[in-house]
Design a protein around this motif. Structure first.
Motif, short mmCIF file in Angstrom:
data_model
loop_
_atom_site.label_atom_id
_atom_site.label_comp_id
_atom_site.label_asym_id
_atom_site.label_seq_id
_atom_site.Cartn_x
_atom_site.Cartn_y
_atom_site.Cartn_z
N UNK A 1 0.70 -1.36 -0.04
CA UNK A 1 0.12 0.01 -0.08
C UNK A 1 0.78 1.17 0.16
N UNK A 2 0.83 2.20 -1.04
CA UNK A 2 1.82 2.92 -1.16
C UNK A 2 1.31 4.31 -1.41
N UNK A 3 1.92 5.51 -1.62
CA UNK A 3 1.20 6.69 -1.80
C UNK A 3 0.46 6.74 -3.23
N UNK A 4 0.89 5.73 -4.26
CA UNK A 4 0.12 5.99 -5.35
C UNK A 4 -1.05 4.92 -5.64
N UNK A 5 -1.27 4.11 -4.23
CA UNK A 5 -2.41 3.11 -4.45
C UNK A 5 -1.72 1.89 -3.94
#
Lengths: 82, 154, 154, 82
Positions: free
Chosen positions: C126-130
């Motif tokens: 789970x990243x800053x981009x999704x």
């Protein structure tokens, strides 16, 4: 006086890890140093001449084999760390 | 980091500290070498280890530099005991952190092969049958030769 | 020993316990896998891991048995996290003890290659981009293939 | 009722990790089970048919592909442990 260091089984043979030795004009290189040490002790002399024994002069490996009275010469049998 | 220690150390605690400072490394490989109490047909009571103060440390530093040139790893930790050790006590502890596990595994393996055959340590087993100075096994020499063969390959 | 853990664990403490029970082993190799906070062009905030309860454990037990058949090692320790993990947290910890270091190194390497490509775990970044589910890299598949090639050689 | 388990991205597509499904006479094997699931959801059906998806029936790999109402069937996308 040159400072001679013996490690491992060489220290046992030499009866100590360290020895001060006057290195005069007759001792100009490693071979002559070993000859001098061997004069007083055949067994130690033979051990120092073994092929597996490495030498370090002034804490550097392969820094030539010239010896003078201000040098530290270390005789190292095969290592066994770890 | 190189540490020659005259007193016992706790590898678990060392790993905790190393790991907390491992930044964003994805992989940490450690190797622990311990005194074995039973060798072929004898019981070891003490393992005595000595080194060449100053020179041993400097050459281990050069070894770390070489490992960092070969693999994408962070600065490794090498702790090595000297003095009188009892069976079960840690002799050597190596930690390597890296982004990926292959680099960490290979560098740790490499460091240990060199520690066994090139680092300036000498050890003597004091057993129920007397004393003897240890030399590397043939296996140790062939282990360390792997890294030269690899150089030739590449 | 196999342990699937839903809460964080301390690899250093685990190594201490493992080492104290390592009997007369001369070598202990450990591998620690950690959550990386920075992946290509993204910042990971959470790594979510799930497994197949019961089945994952049983297959890891079979993997340990296979490793013990291939190398002269003691019973390994495998700890694997599941749930939500933060960057820097341990994901997996493997300890292998053996009389000699080659066996310990190779068995740990083998266990990790299998854990990466065969063990029943799934992870999502789970990243800053999704979000995205992770699959092994090509490198992981070629790493695990080494052990089959070795079978053919011998 | 058969118990269907989805892992990884398959659980996201299925909208849950677990599903109870009545497996009648029309569903005797894995292929027919996937066809049944696909009826209600094309995307999930396509994902289950991908070559990389493994299946475990009653917690055993490769235990044939016959299916009955008392079975647990797990669909596994490529794993990623460690």
């Amino acid at each position: 006086m040159a400072r001679i260091l013996f490690f491992g089984r060489l220290a046992d043979l030499a009866g100590g890890r360290e020895r001060e030795l006057h290195v005069g004009d007759s001792v100009r290189n490693l071979r002559e140093l070993v000859d001098l040490i061997a004069k007083g002790d055949d067994t130690l002399g033979a051990a120092l001449r073994e092929k597996s024994v490495q030498t370090i002069i002034n804490e550097r490996i392969s820094s030539g084999d010239a010896i003078s009275d201000s040098d530290e010469i270390a005789f190292l049998p095969p290592v066994s760390g770890g | 980091m190189i540490r020659i220690s005259t007193s016992p150390f706790d590898p678990g605690r060392e790993l905790s500290v190393f790991e907390k400072n491992a930044g964003d490394a994805g992989a940490v490989v450690s190797f622990l070498g311990r005194v074995r109490g039973e060798e072929t047909e004898t019981v070891v009571t003490v393992l005595y280890l000595e080194h060449y103060p100053g020179v041993t440390e400097r050459m281990l530093g050069e070894l770390e530099t070489e490992a960092r040139g070969r693999w994408a790893i962070d600065e490794p930790l090498i702790i090595h005991r000297v003095g009188d050790l009892k069976p079960g006590e840690p002799i050597v502890f190596v930690c390597v952190s890296a982004r990926h596990r292959r680099d960490a595994f290979e560098a740790a393996d490499f460091l240990m092969d060199y520690l066994k055959t090139k680092a300036l340590f000498w050890k003597k087993e004091i057993t129920s049958d007397g004393e003897r100075w240890i030399e590397p096994r043939m296996q140790d020499y062939s282990d360390v030769a792997r890294w030269n063969e690899r150089d030739k390959d590449s």
